[in-house]
Design an enzyme around this catalytic site. Structure first.
Site, PDB file in Angstrom:
ATOM      1  N   PRO A 133       0.771  -1.299   0.041  1.00 34.34           N
ATOM      2  CA  PRO A 133      -0.003  -0.105   0.018  1.00 34.34           C
ATOM      3  C   PRO A 133       0.806   1.465  -0.063  1.00 34.34           C
ATOM      4  O   PRO A 133       1.015   2.138   0.895  1.00 34.34           O
ATOM      5  CB  PRO A 133      -0.829  -0.019   1.228  1.00 34.34           C
ATOM      6  CG  PRO A 133       0.015  -0.809   2.191  1.00 34.34           C
ATOM      7  CD  PRO A 133       0.868  -1.753   1.317  1.00 34.34           C
ATOM      8  N   CYS A 134       1.367   1.713  -1.233  1.00 27.09           N
ATOM      9  CA  CYS A 134       2.337   2.826  -1.226  1.00 27.09           C
ATOM     10  C   CYS A 134       1.281   4.022  -0.995  1.00 27.09           C
ATOM     11  O   CYS A 134       1.722   5.195  -0.949  1.00 27.09           O
ATOM     12  CB  CYS A 134       3.013   3.068  -2.461  1.00 27.09           C
ATOM     13  SG  CYS A 134       2.143   2.334  -4.138  1.00 27.09           S
ATOM     14  N   HIS A 135       0.097   3.926  -1.548  1.00 27.53           N
ATOM     15  CA  HIS A 135      -0.979   5.214  -1.318  1.00 27.53           C
ATOM     16  C   HIS A 135      -0.941   5.416   0.277  1.00 27.53           C
ATOM     17  O   HIS A 135      -1.378   6.674   0.506  1.00 27.53           O
ATOM     18  CB  HIS A 135      -2.287   4.761  -1.752  1.00 27.53           C
ATOM     19  CG  HIS A 135      -2.987   3.687  -1.343  1.00 27.53           C
ATOM     20  ND1 HIS A 135      -2.613   2.290  -1.413  1.00 27.53           N
ATOM     21  CD2 HIS A 135      -3.872   3.554  -0.210  1.00 27.53           C
ATOM     22  CE1 HIS A 135      -3.379   1.663  -0.789  1.00 27.53           C
ATOM     23  NE2 HIS A 135      -4.156   2.132   0.118  1.00 27.53           N
TER      24      HIS A 135
END
Length: 181
Positions: A133-135
């Site tokens: 989950p880079c967001h």
């Protein structure tokens, strides 16, 4: 052989890739660095790992934490893998700053400091978006910056996860690049 599968999400098409048993890529169609780990030749095919990933995505886009992770193949450098492993541990609906990730890596390496910009590069080149989950990674000052899928999608994903958005903002430069919401 590399295999691909296409998924239709509420936020646009998603392309998945696999070596046959592990998920090696997940990109919003057209995002920055799209397909950066895809070879020139691949075959579109339905596979059990894609079925797992689709189940994960269906649960995720329903606004719930999936509670499992499909098998992943992280084709990357050792440094990026360290960053991606930390991102995997960020809980659904929570965020972490680039600086916090840099501090964790510095401690792991026995250093006093690590560059947040280097972390930003590793976050930006994440080839298994959403699942890694880079967001959920934000600027120390609350800036919602640096999402390869577009800042508008980052906002939508964090909103879907019911993250506390009160202290976040979209920098003016990013707003111009990604357009209005």
């Amino acid at each position: 052989m590399t295999y691909t599968y296409h998924y239709h999400s509420p936020l646009g098409g998603i392309t998945l890739s696999s070596n046959g048993t592990e998920l090696a890529g997940l990109w919003f169609d057209g995002q920055k660095y799209f397909g950066d780990t895809l070879p020139k030749e691949y075959e579109e095919k339905s596979l059990p790992v894609f079925e797992q990933a689709v189940r994960w995505l269906d649960i995720y886009f329903s606004g719930r934490a999936p509670g499992f992770t499909p098998p992943l193949l992280m084709k990357t450098t050792p440094f990026r893998k360290m960053v991606w492993d930390i991102m995997l541990a960020i809980p659904f609906g929570k965020t972490m700053t680039y600086g916090e990730i840099a501090d964790k890596i510095a401690r792991k390496k026995g250093r006093s400091k690590m560059s947040a910009q280097a972390v930003g590069g590793a976050v930006g080149h994440n080839s298994i978006s959403l699942i890694i989950p880079c967001h959920r990674v934000v600027g120390t000052n609350g800036s919602l910056t640096g999402y390869a899928g577009g800042i508008d999608r980052k906002v939508q994903l964090l909103t879907l996860e019911k993250a506390d958005m009160a202290s976040f903002f979209v920098p003016k430069k990013e707003r111009l690049e990604s357009g209005p919401f």
